[in-house]
Motif scaffolding. Structure first.
Motif, PDB file in Angstrom:
ATOM      1  N   THR A 231       0.885  -1.280   0.168  1.00 42.17           N
ATOM      2  CA  THR A 231      -0.027  -0.051  -0.109  1.00 42.17           C
ATOM      3  C   THR A 231       0.809   1.187  -0.020  1.00 42.17           C
ATOM      4  O   THR A 231       0.542   2.231  -0.842  1.00 42.17           O
TER       5      THR A 231
ATOM      6  N   GLU B  89       4.172   1.788  -0.653  1.00 44.67           N
ATOM      7  CA  GLU B  89       4.930   2.173  -1.954  1.00 44.67           C
ATOM      8  C   GLU B  89       3.916   2.105  -3.198  1.00 44.67           C
ATOM      9  O   GLU B  89       4.383   3.123  -3.970  1.00 44.67           O
ATOM     10  N   VAL B  90       2.810   1.588  -3.270  1.00 45.46           N
ATOM     11  CA  VAL B  90       1.893   1.912  -4.487  1.00 45.46           C
ATOM     12  C   VAL B  90       1.424   3.472  -4.287  1.00 45.46           C
ATOM     13  O   VAL B  90       1.433   4.321  -5.538  1.00 45.46           O
TER      14      VAL B  90
ATOM     15  N   ALA C 299       4.123   5.668  -5.576  1.00 42.07           N
ATOM     16  CA  ALA C 299       4.604   5.623  -7.217  1.00 42.07           C
ATOM     17  C   ALA C 299       3.382   6.280  -7.652  1.00 42.07           C
ATOM     18  O   ALA C 299       3.517   6.957  -8.796  1.00 42.07           O
ATOM     19  N   LEU C 300       2.107   6.058  -7.455  1.00 37.22           N
ATOM     20  CA  LEU C 300       0.858   6.550  -8.165  1.00 37.22           C
ATOM     21  C   LEU C 300       1.011   8.252  -8.058  1.00 37.22           C
ATOM     22  O   LEU C 300       0.777   8.949  -8.891  1.00 37.22           O
TER      23      LEU C 300
ATOM     24  N   HIS D 299       4.399   9.417  -9.902  1.00 33.47           N
ATOM     25  CA  HIS D 299       4.547   9.248 -11.214  1.00 33.47           C
ATOM     26  C   HIS D 299       3.552   8.682 -12.138  1.00 33.47           C
ATOM     27  O   HIS D 299       3.606   7.842 -13.148  1.00 33.47           O
ATOM     28  N   THR D 300       2.330   9.258 -11.762  1.00 33.53           N
ATOM     29  CA  THR D 300       1.027   9.047 -12.730  1.00 33.53           C
ATOM     30  C   THR D 300       0.379  10.398 -12.707  1.00 33.53           C
ATOM     31  O   THR D 300       0.600  11.434 -12.004  1.00 33.53           O
ATOM     32  N   ILE D 301      -0.587  10.406 -13.589  1.00 28.59           N
ATOM     33  CA  ILE D 301      -1.590  11.491 -13.954  1.00 28.59           C
ATOM     34  C   ILE D 301      -2.050  11.968 -12.543  1.00 28.59           C
ATOM     35  O   ILE D 301      -2.344  13.345 -12.173  1.00 28.59           O
ATOM     36  N   LEU D 302      -2.314  10.956 -11.517  1.00 33.28           N
ATOM     37  CA  LEU D 302      -3.114  11.575 -10.406  1.00 33.28           C
ATOM     38  C   LEU D 302      -2.378  12.473  -9.576  1.00 33.28           C
ATOM     39  O   LEU D 302      -3.119  13.231  -9.045  1.00 33.28           O
TER      40      LEU D 302
ATOM     41  N   LEU E 131      -9.118   4.095  -9.028  1.00 29.38           N
ATOM     42  CA  LEU E 131      -8.088   4.983  -9.077  1.00 29.38           C
ATOM     43  C   LEU E 131      -8.512   6.070 -10.021  1.00 29.38           C
ATOM     44  O   LEU E 131      -8.298   7.412  -9.786  1.00 29.38           O
ATOM     45  N   PHE E 132      -9.070   5.788 -11.157  1.00 26.23           N
ATOM     46  CA  PHE E 132      -9.302   6.871 -12.167  1.00 26.23           C
ATOM     47  C   PHE E 132     -10.259   7.995 -11.845  1.00 26.23           C
ATOM     48  O   PHE E 132     -10.155   9.143 -12.168  1.00 26.23           O
TER      49      PHE E 132
ATOM     50  N   LEU F   5      -6.687   3.449  -1.232  1.00 26.23           N
ATOM     51  CA  LEU F   5      -5.599   2.416  -1.139  1.00 26.23           C
ATOM     52  C   LEU F   5      -5.847   1.670   0.391  1.00 26.23           C
ATOM     53  O   LEU F   5      -5.996   0.366   0.142  1.00 26.23           O
TER      54      LEU F   5
ATOM     55  N   THR G 204     -13.631   3.155 -16.747  1.00 28.26           N
ATOM     56  CA  THR G 204     -12.065   3.354 -16.800  1.00 28.26           C
ATOM     57  C   THR G 204     -11.499   2.460 -15.952  1.00 28.26           C
ATOM     58  O   THR G 204     -11.603   2.582 -14.674  1.00 28.26           O
TER      59      THR G 204
ATOM     60  N   MET H  36      -7.198   2.300 -14.566  1.00 26.33           N
ATOM     61  CA  MET H  36      -5.927   2.797 -15.088  1.00 26.33           C
ATOM     62  C   MET H  36      -4.658   1.726 -15.032  1.00 26.33           C
ATOM     63  O   MET H  36      -3.688   2.040 -14.879  1.00 26.33           O
TER      64      MET H  36
ATOM     65  N   GLU I 127      -1.219   2.610 -17.249  1.00 27.86           N
ATOM     66  CA  GLU I 127      -0.615   3.690 -16.229  1.00 27.86           C
ATOM     67  C   GLU I 127       0.074   3.101 -14.993  1.00 27.86           C
ATOM     68  O   GLU I 127       1.279   3.473 -14.633  1.00 27.86           O
TER      69      GLU I 127
ATOM     70  N   ALA J 257       3.932   2.502 -13.907  1.00 30.44           N
ATOM     71  CA  ALA J 257       4.410   3.131 -12.662  1.00 30.44           C
ATOM     72  C   ALA J 257       4.977   2.258 -11.644  1.00 30.44           C
ATOM     73  O   ALA J 257       6.040   2.326 -10.960  1.00 30.44           O
ATOM     74  N   LEU J 258       4.374   1.169 -11.445  1.00 26.40           N
ATOM     75  CA  LEU J 258       4.959   0.027 -10.594  1.00 26.40           C
ATOM     76  C   LEU J 258       6.467  -0.645 -11.303  1.00 26.40           C
ATOM     77  O   LEU J 258       6.892  -0.705 -10.278  1.00 26.40           O
TER      78      LEU J 258
ATOM     79  N   HIS K 212       8.875   2.550 -10.957  1.00 25.21           N
ATOM     80  CA  HIS K 212       9.062   3.374  -9.804  1.00 25.21           C
ATOM     81  C   HIS K 212       8.842   2.494  -8.566  1.00 25.21           C
ATOM     82  O   HIS K 212       8.429   3.280  -7.492  1.00 25.21           O
ATOM     83  N   THR K 213       8.797   1.325  -8.573  1.00 26.81           N
ATOM     84  CA  THR K 213       8.711   0.578  -7.244  1.00 26.81           C
ATOM     85  C   THR K 213       9.789  -0.868  -7.304  1.00 26.81           C
ATOM     86  O   THR K 213      10.292  -0.875  -8.252  1.00 26.81           O
TER      87      THR K 213
ATOM     88  N   LEU L 133      -3.285  -5.147  -3.970  1.00 27.25           N
ATOM     89  CA  LEU L 133      -2.138  -4.738  -3.038  1.00 27.25           C
ATOM     90  C   LEU L 133      -1.499  -5.909  -2.640  1.00 27.25           C
ATOM     91  O   LEU L 133      -0.204  -5.832  -2.314  1.00 27.25           O
TER      92      LEU L 133
END
Lengths: 292, 292
Positions: free
Chosen positions: A163, A165-166, A169-170, A173-176, A207-208, A232, B160, B162, B165, B169-170, B173-174, B204
């Motif tokens: 949890t 680490e994710v 990263a999200l 390193h993502t659009i979020l 997530l979206f 998460l 949608t 994700m 993406e 990211a995983l 970046h993990t 997770l």
């Protein structure tokens, strides 16, 4: 004696009296990733040399310092195992100025036969074996959250969720992450995220929503990170916690208080244990070794 | 006429005959992120100027070029909507050498009331409205995978995930990416990941198994990325696909063939539509506009 919780990112030492009380503390950002191969003895000396000069002769280590990337690799101890098994499995570490031993990590398999490992958490749990009920459930939230089942005074098994680490990263390193701003976790948004996690659709779909709710002005930028965190942690608790469970939370107090919100929203109850679980566990193991 | 699918990372143009057949193609990496604000007219000219010189007078655009970060922002069209609604809602774009119009994206709400948006996929779907059965389910896998429900020749709603993406990211970046090596997807490992996704425990938790299986030599480094992909796509399909569904897959053929494996492993069936869905959709909309 001296107890050390030496993890990936942090070094935490405790000077312990024979009754287990903490009489001194040191901590630094000198986690094992900040130590060159071959540099562990010197790093330890730098951190606790003063206490050694004052006569301390025993040092018990736990954490990632016992991994392949650490000082000496200690094989994982198979579950079920408790404080006696940990004490019997400590590994000697070469060091001139004191007797140094290392508590091994533990391994297990989940219901599907997939391996599980932990290093450091087993020692925090060891500190709670005497005080918890016979069939207790512990949660140690963090980068890799652990859910640990106790039975008969031993660790029966455990599972890990990535949890923390994710989340990072999200967010990075993502659009979020683009719409997020730094600051405290918005507790209301966190709870909305937890509630959303319990609805139809999986995590990848939920997530979206972090993006679309922002896009439609239904989630403020300041609340967005808290909502993501709730999603998460809500998914983690929803998957890992049996219905109506009583959970002992061990770890960083701010994070544990978020987990308590999620656990209660999912129909469980939670108590937050004090933050010195590692020191207590090191004491428990040292006592079995006859060190105190 | 000329049809253009202008997305975040790519520019794809089709020269279309009046019967909808593709008589020319151009593509480049000049996605909207590679175009300076105010530079869209020039970018379009560079890409398709030759066709304009040869007498083409109509250009129909779709994709992220209609977003706030694009050329002209087109408001999302609310579902349910089909080809007639898309054609009625096209937005004019200022351009000297030809008549340019832009197909808007669509918006919807999921079962929990959370907003959904898409730009570009609605046009790909429009190309299939005539050939699919009245109540069809489409999946357009990718960075943000879309599951689109058709009813009565219109898009009834969509969700949608994700997946793409989150995978990147995983992987980048993990800790999961550290043990991975580049190369083709290992199909056996992919299927194992899909099967694992259907077991107890959430995503997770399942993610951590990528690390522990590697650590215990139960997953080869070469197979690790495929297993991760299977886990994620397995979770997506498990959450989004109704039991025993028949799914039309639209998009990159290699990715669609992985989705087909996952859909079949989850008890559904899938057909892969041809890759020129965007060109076909642009033709369908242009026909409603009287352009061809």
């Amino acid at each position: 004696m001296i107890g050390v919780d030496w993890g990936t990112s942090n070094f935490r030492a405790f000077r312990l009296a024979s009754d287990g009380s903490i009489v001194g503390r040191r901590s630094s950002a000198r986690g094992i990733l900040q130590v060159e191969p071959g540099g562990f003895a010197e790093a330890l000396e730098n951190e606790i040399g003063e206490w050694l000069s004052e006569g301390e002769e025993h040092v018990l280590l736990c954490g990632m310092v016992g991994s392949r990337q650490g000082w000496v690799e200690a094989e994982y101890l198979a579950c079920p195992a408790g404080a006696d098994e940990l004490a019997a499995a400590v590994v000697g570490v070469p060091f001139d100025r004191a007797e140094v031993r290392l508590v091994p990590g533990m391994k297990s398999r989940d219901a599907d036969g997939v391996p599980e490992v932990m290093r450091g958490e087993e020692t925090q749990v060891a500190g709670l074996l005497d005080t918890c009920s016979d069939d207790a459930l512990l949660c140690l939230p963090g980068t890799h959250s652990k859910w640990v089942r106790l039975h008969g005074g031993k660790v029966a098994g455990f599972t890990t969720s990535m949890t923390g680490e994710v989340y990072r990263a999200l967010r990075k390193h993502t659009i979020l992450g683009r719409s997020m701003v730094a600051g405290d976790v918005d507790r209301e948004a966190f709870l909305h995220g937890v509630e959303r996690a319990a609805t139809a659709g999986g995590l990848l779909h939920h997530l979206f929503g972090v993006r679309t709710l922002g896009l439609m002005d239904e989630l403020r930028a300041e609340a967005s990170a808290g909502y993501l965190s709730g999603l998460l942690i809500g998914h983690e608790v929803g998957s890992e916690m049996p219905k109506g469970a009583q959970v002992h939370l061990v770890g960083d107090e701010a994070l544990c208080s978020l987990y308590r919100i999620a656990i209660e929203a999912c129909g469980g109850s939670a108590t937050i244990e004090d933050e010195d679980a590692a020191a207590r566990g090191l004491t428990v193991v040292a006592r079995r070794m006859g060190w105190i």
